[in-house]
Design a protein around this motif. Structure first.
Motif: not given
Length: 106
Positions: A83-87, A89-93
């Motif tokens: 369900x897109x978990x962490x997407x 956060x990854x985009x922000x990083x």
């Protein structure tokens, strides 16, 4: 069991463990939780969290409303890769790295 400090030593013979069964909202897990707890005052839900009770723990549990159960299901899905978990956060990083040095993209 070994104790790393005086705080953990204060809990000797007071802690029980319960295996992880997913989000603890199903009625059929109640009896297993109580069985795992036995006569201990503290219960560690492995990979989940902590529970405690007093000497006068009631035999009945408080019901969880359907609204809370549905919300818990919805909220927990945010941690599922399906369900897109962490997407976000990854985009922000990636944005942060790009601001520091965009040459990483090649």
């Amino acid at each position: 069991m070994s104790y790393a400090n005086f705080c953990s030593a204060q809990l000797r013979d007071m802690v029980a463990h319960h295996p992880f069964e997913g989000i603890t909202v199903r009625n059929e897990e109640k009896s297993r939780l109580l069985s795992s707890m036995g006569n201990k005052r503290l219960l560690i839900l492995r990979n989940h969290g902590l529970l405690s009770h007093t000497h006068s723990m009631p035999g009945n549990t408080l019901p969880i409303s359907d609204e809370i159960v549905k919300g818990t299901t919805r909220d927990s899905l945010q941690f599922s890769p399906a369900h897109g978990a962490g997407e976000n956060v990854l985009a922000a990083l990636i944005r942060r790295v790009h601001r520091i040095d965009a040459s990483y993209r090649g």
